[in-house]
Write an enzyme that holds these catalytic residues in place. Sequence first.
Site, mmCIF file in Angstrom:
data_model
loop_
_atom_site.group_PDB
_atom_site.id
_atom_site.type_symbol
_atom_site.label_atom_id
_atom_site.label_comp_id
_atom_site.label_asym_id
_atom_site.label_seq_id
_atom_site.Cartn_x
_atom_site.Cartn_y
_atom_site.Cartn_z
ATOM 1 N N THR A 165 30.900 27.813 60.348
ATOM 2 C CA THR A 165 31.035 28.439 61.858
ATOM 3 C C THR A 165 32.682 27.153 61.748
ATOM 4 O O THR A 165 32.481 26.051 61.436
ATOM 5 C CB THR A 165 29.943 28.443 62.216
ATOM 6 N N ARG A 193 23.822 42.255 61.090
ATOM 7 C CA ARG A 193 23.258 40.967 61.001
ATOM 8 C C ARG A 193 23.312 40.044 61.921
ATOM 9 O O ARG A 193 24.653 39.593 62.038
ATOM 10 C CB ARG A 193 23.313 40.345 59.509
ATOM 11 N N GLY A 195 23.676 35.682 63.360
ATOM 12 C CA GLY A 195 23.254 34.544 62.654
ATOM 13 C C GLY A 195 22.426 34.255 63.497
ATOM 14 O O GLY A 195 22.379 34.511 64.404
ATOM 15 N N GLY A 219 22.106 29.409 58.427
ATOM 16 C CA GLY A 219 21.622 30.709 59.715
ATOM 17 C C GLY A 219 20.088 30.962 59.698
ATOM 18 O O GLY A 219 19.243 30.230 60.210
HETATM 19 N N1 ASP Z 1 25.720 29.266 60.389
HETATM 20 C C1 ASP Z 1 26.265 30.830 60.256
HETATM 21 C C2 ASP Z 1 26.005 31.631 60.245
HETATM 22 O O1 ASP Z 1 24.500 31.635 59.489
HETATM 23 C C3 ASP Z 1 27.553 30.364 59.175
HETATM 24 C C4 ASP Z 1 27.722 28.809 58.052
HETATM 25 O O2 ASP Z 1 27.707 28.548 59.423
HETATM 26 O O3 ASP Z 1 28.358 29.045 57.162
HETATM 27 O O4 ASP Z 1 25.354 32.578 60.344
#
Ligand code: ASP
Length: 315
Positions: A165, A193, A195, A219
């Site tokens: 992210t 979905r 996150g 997440g």
């Molecule tokens: N944390 C983010 C999510 O779960 C994805 C990521 O940072 O890789 O959407």
Amino acid sequence: MILLANSEAWPGFDQTVELLKNNAYGVDAMVAGISAVERNVKVRSVGYGGWPNMLGKMECDAGVMDGTTREVGSVGAVPDTLPVAALAHEVMKRLPHVMLTGEGARRFATEIGFPVDDVLYEDSKRVWWDRLQKELLPDELKAFPDIPLAPLSRTITDPERVRDTTVFLAQDSAMGIHAVTSTSGWAWKYPGRVGDSPIAGAGFYADSRYGAAACTHTGEMTMRCGTARSIVLALRFGHSLRAAVDMAMEDLGQLKTGFLAGVVIHAIDAAGNHEVASFQCPGEIKYWFWEPTMSKPELRIARQYDPQRATQRGS
Ligand code: ASP
């Protein structure tokens, strides 16, 4: 002053530094920087360069927290919109709500003049379609998208393709500590979905009195542990920043069921300390850091969390 962000932040980090140097409000400075990250197709996890859901549709998540007022604005699974951190900021400023999702978030974007944009980069579309062709049987491909998607979610959803992210944490010249996040989420996620990046307390949290934290990667774990909030709460209870982060890592390590993978925690405290630590992420994790004593921002290497060497509570 301090600015901390993950490695994806490079297209907007310098801009945020310049704004902070000119005494900009931390939230405004970071939203401006993240908007530049979202527009850069070379960042393959955020905005234009990100990855679509299972149906080939981009649905982005973003969150903003003002640590002085503890106001929050966020958007989850918002289609056809960029920049989404800026949209989250508008939710905070204009609505009595904290979070909008999906079509409601898009409706709000239209009302305040954000253009409709499918945000789908040609290369992301190609890779998504190649993947579907490999995973689906000929009959399923013919019927797509009118097929059950749930059975696919274990095989096709690809959190590892999403390397990150983008998360920014700052203490500005007024000593306000704030957090901003933005992501396209897991590649080929189930439609709708959401996150952790738009969930205050999980993917981000800020309180100018104590500090701020933001997470990247899985997440599905930080939402279960309330990771970002747990770190700021530990600071409030008097723990050091390192101990606060290690306690959050230890808590993640207690999860034994459900989807489990890596997490990266970024955190700052009101005394100007910072921590970036990786929980079971393969490879070297890097982050951007700047404070006024430095002539330019530096790309540094995150610490690997080691449960044997974790900082104990109270230290
Ligand atoms: N944390 C983010 C999510 O779960 C994805 C990521 O940072 O890789 O959407």
